[in-house]
Design a protein around this motif. Structure first.
Motif, PDB file in Angstrom:
ATOM      1  N   VAL A   3       0.847  -1.190   0.000  1.00  0.00           N
ATOM      2  CA  VAL A   3       0.000   0.000   0.000  1.00  0.00           C
ATOM      3  C   VAL A   3       0.882   1.239   0.000  1.00  0.00           C
ATOM      4  CG1 VAL A   3      -1.913  -1.155   1.186  1.00  0.00           C
ATOM      5  CG2 VAL A   3      -0.209   0.055   2.514  1.00  0.00           C
ATOM      6  N   VAL A   4       0.385   2.302  -0.600  1.00  0.00           N
ATOM      7  CA  VAL A   4       1.130   3.552  -0.745  1.00  0.00           C
ATOM      8  C   VAL A   4       0.241   4.693  -0.296  1.00  0.00           C
ATOM      9  CG1 VAL A   4       2.402   5.043  -2.345  1.00  0.00           C
ATOM     10  CG2 VAL A   4       2.348   2.566  -2.732  1.00  0.00           C
ATOM     11  N   GLY A   5       0.821   5.649   0.424  1.00  0.00           N
ATOM     12  CA  GLY A   5       0.050   6.808   0.857  1.00  0.00           C
ATOM     13  C   GLY A   5       0.952   7.918   1.337  1.00  0.00           C
ATOM     14  N   GLU A   6       0.445   9.124   1.313  1.00  0.00           N
ATOM     15  CA  GLU A   6       1.195  10.242   1.875  1.00  0.00           C
ATOM     16  C   GLU A   6       1.265  10.077   3.397  1.00  0.00           C
ATOM     17  OE1 GLU A   6       2.711  12.405   0.115  1.00  0.00           O
ATOM     18  OE2 GLU A   6       1.712  12.381  -1.848  1.00  0.00           O
ATOM     19  N   PRO A   7       2.398  10.385   4.011  1.00  0.00           N
ATOM     20  CA  PRO A   7       2.494  10.242   5.470  1.00  0.00           C
ATOM     21  C   PRO A   7       1.450  11.057   6.241  1.00  0.00           C
ATOM     22  CG  PRO A   7       4.683  10.439   4.514  1.00  0.00           C
ATOM     23  CD  PRO A   7       3.703  10.702   3.400  1.00  0.00           C
ATOM     24  N   ASP A   8       0.951  12.151   5.629  1.00  0.00           N
ATOM     25  CA  ASP A   8      -0.053  12.964   6.327  1.00  0.00           C
ATOM     26  C   ASP A   8      -1.478  12.478   6.093  1.00  0.00           C
ATOM     27  OD1 ASP A   8      -0.620  13.754   3.740  1.00  0.00           O
ATOM     28  OD2 ASP A   8       0.015  15.843   4.008  1.00  0.00           O
TER      29      ASP A   8
END
Length: 328
Positions: free
Chosen positions: A149-154
Motif C-alpha cells: 500500500v502507498v500513501g502520503e504520510p499525512d
C-alpha cells in the motif's frame, strides 16, 4: 519513446529487485542503484532474473553502483535496509530533482527521517509485505503476492500516490491508503513474531504455532506502544486480535499460521541475514521508535537475545523461545 513513467530503484534486493523486475517487464524505464558490485555486474551482464518454482525469467535494465548513477533522480523507490537509510540519504538528497520524490518501500518507520532530509513534500510512505530473497547476484526468488500500500504520510491520497499505485499494479494488488502509518505499525507487531522465529532454525509457521503465548504477549506489547493509532489488517494478519485484552487470538493465529505454510519462503529475511548472508539484521533499527515510545520489556529481551545470536555469542536454538516463554 515509452509513455510509461520512469523509476530509479535504490536497493535492488528482495523488495526492490522484485518491483523493478515487474515494472521493467511492463515497459517502464527502470534503473537499479545498488551497493553490491556483484549484483550490479550480474544485472548488467545478464539482466535481472526473477526465479519462480517452475522457471526463470530475465529483463534487461541498467544497473549502477552509487558512484556511477545518474546525477539527477526523479521518482525513487527506496528499498534499502533500514540501517542504511541515513547513509543513502547523504548520497540521494543532492541528486533528487526539485519535483522528484522518494517512496519508502522499506521495513520499519523511515518516512520521518527521509522527510527531514529531502522535505515532506518529496516523501511518500508505503507498506510492503513480500516474501522474496536474493539467492545469487542478479537473481531474486519470487516470494508470491503479498500486501503493498502507498500513501502520503499525512494521510492524503494524492495524484502521485495514485500514479505509483497504478504502476506497481504491474507487480500485483498494490493499493492506495489514507493510513500508511497504521499499516507500518501493524507490521511491527507481525514483524516481532517473525523476529522471534529467527532465534531458531525452523519454519516460521511452526515456531509461531508452538510458541503462541510468547507470540501473543510480544505482539500485544508492541501494539500497546502504538497508542491510539488505528492498525490495519493485511494478508492474513489481523492486528485487532492481538491488541491488549482482545479476544480471538487463537483463531487469528490459526489463520496466520495456515497462510504462512502456503508461502514458498518458510524462514524470515532476518533468519537469512544471520544464517546465510552473515550480515547485520535491520530489526534493531525497526524497533528503535517502539523502544523510545513505551516500556516493552519482552521486546527488549527478544532483541537482546537476537543480538547474541547475530554476533555468534550463542547458537540458534528453539530453547531461546522456550526460555522467553517461561519468563512470561
Amino acid at each position: 519513446m515509452s509513455d510509461r513513467r520512469a523509476y530509479t530503484v535504490v536497493g535492488g534486493g528482495a523488495i526492490g529487485g522484485t518491483l523493478a523486475f515487474h515494472l521493467a517487464r511492463a515497459g517502464h524505464p527502470v534503473s537499479i542503484v545498488d551497493a553490491d558490485p556483484a549484483h550490479v555486474a550480474a544485472i548488467t551482464a545478464r539482466g535481472l532474473t526473477l526465479r519462480r518454482p517452475d522457471s526463470d525469467e530475465a529483463v534487461e535494465l541498467p544497473a549502477f553502483a552509487p558512484e556511477t548513477a545518474p546525477p539527477v533522480l526523479d521518482r525513487v523507490l527506496l528499498a534499502v535496509k533500514a540501517q542504511a537509510t541515513e547513509t543513502v540519504l547523504d548520497w540521494l538528497a543532492p541528486r533528487l530533482a526539485d519535483d522528484g520524490f522518494v517512496v519508502s518501500l522499506q521495513n520499519g518507520l523511515n518516512e520521518r527521517l527521509i522527510a527531514a532530509r529531502v522535505g515532506p513534500e518529496r516523501t511518500v510512505g508505503a507498506f510492503v509485505n513480500l516474501f522474496a530473497d536474493v539467492v545469487e547476484p542478479g537473481v531474486v526468488r519470487d516470494g508470491g503476492l503479498g500486501a503493498l500500500v502507498v500513501g502520503e504520510p499525512d494521510g492524503r491520497i494524492t495524484p502521485r500516490v495514485e500514479e505509483v499505485v497504478a504502476d506497481l499494479q504491474a507487480w500485483g494488488p498494490a493499493k492506495a491508503t489514507a493510513n500508511v502509518e497504521g499499516y507500518l505499525w501493524a507490521k511491527l507487531g507481525f514483524g516481532a513474531m517473525l523476529t522471534t522465529t529467527a532465534l531458531a532454525d525452523a519454519p516460521m509457521a511452526d515456531l509461531i504455532d508452538r510458541h503462541r503465548p510468547l507470540m501473543h504477549a510480544l505482539t500485544a506489547e508492541v501494539f500497546a506502544a502504538a497508542g491510539d493509532r488505528t492498525l490495519e489488517a493485511f494478508d492474513q494478519f489481523d492486528p485487532a486480535a492481538y491488541l491488549p485484552g482482545a479476544t480471538g487470538r487463537e483463531a487469528a493465529t490459526d489463520r496466520l499460521v495456515a497462510w504462512l505454510r502456503t508461502q514458498p519462503k518458510d524462514r524470515s529475511g532476518i533468519w537469512r541475514d544471520i544464517a546465510v548472508r552473515h550480515r547485520p539484521v535491520e530489526v534493531h533499527h525497526h524497533y528503535a521508535p517502539v523502544l523510545a515510545e513505551a516500556p516493552v520489556p519482552l521486546l527488549r529481551a527478544v532483541l537482546g537475545r537476537l543480538r547474541e545470536v547475530e554476533t555468534g555469542a550463542v547458537a540458534m536454538s528453539e530453547d531461546h523461545l522456550a526460555e522467553l516463554e517461561r519468563a512470561l
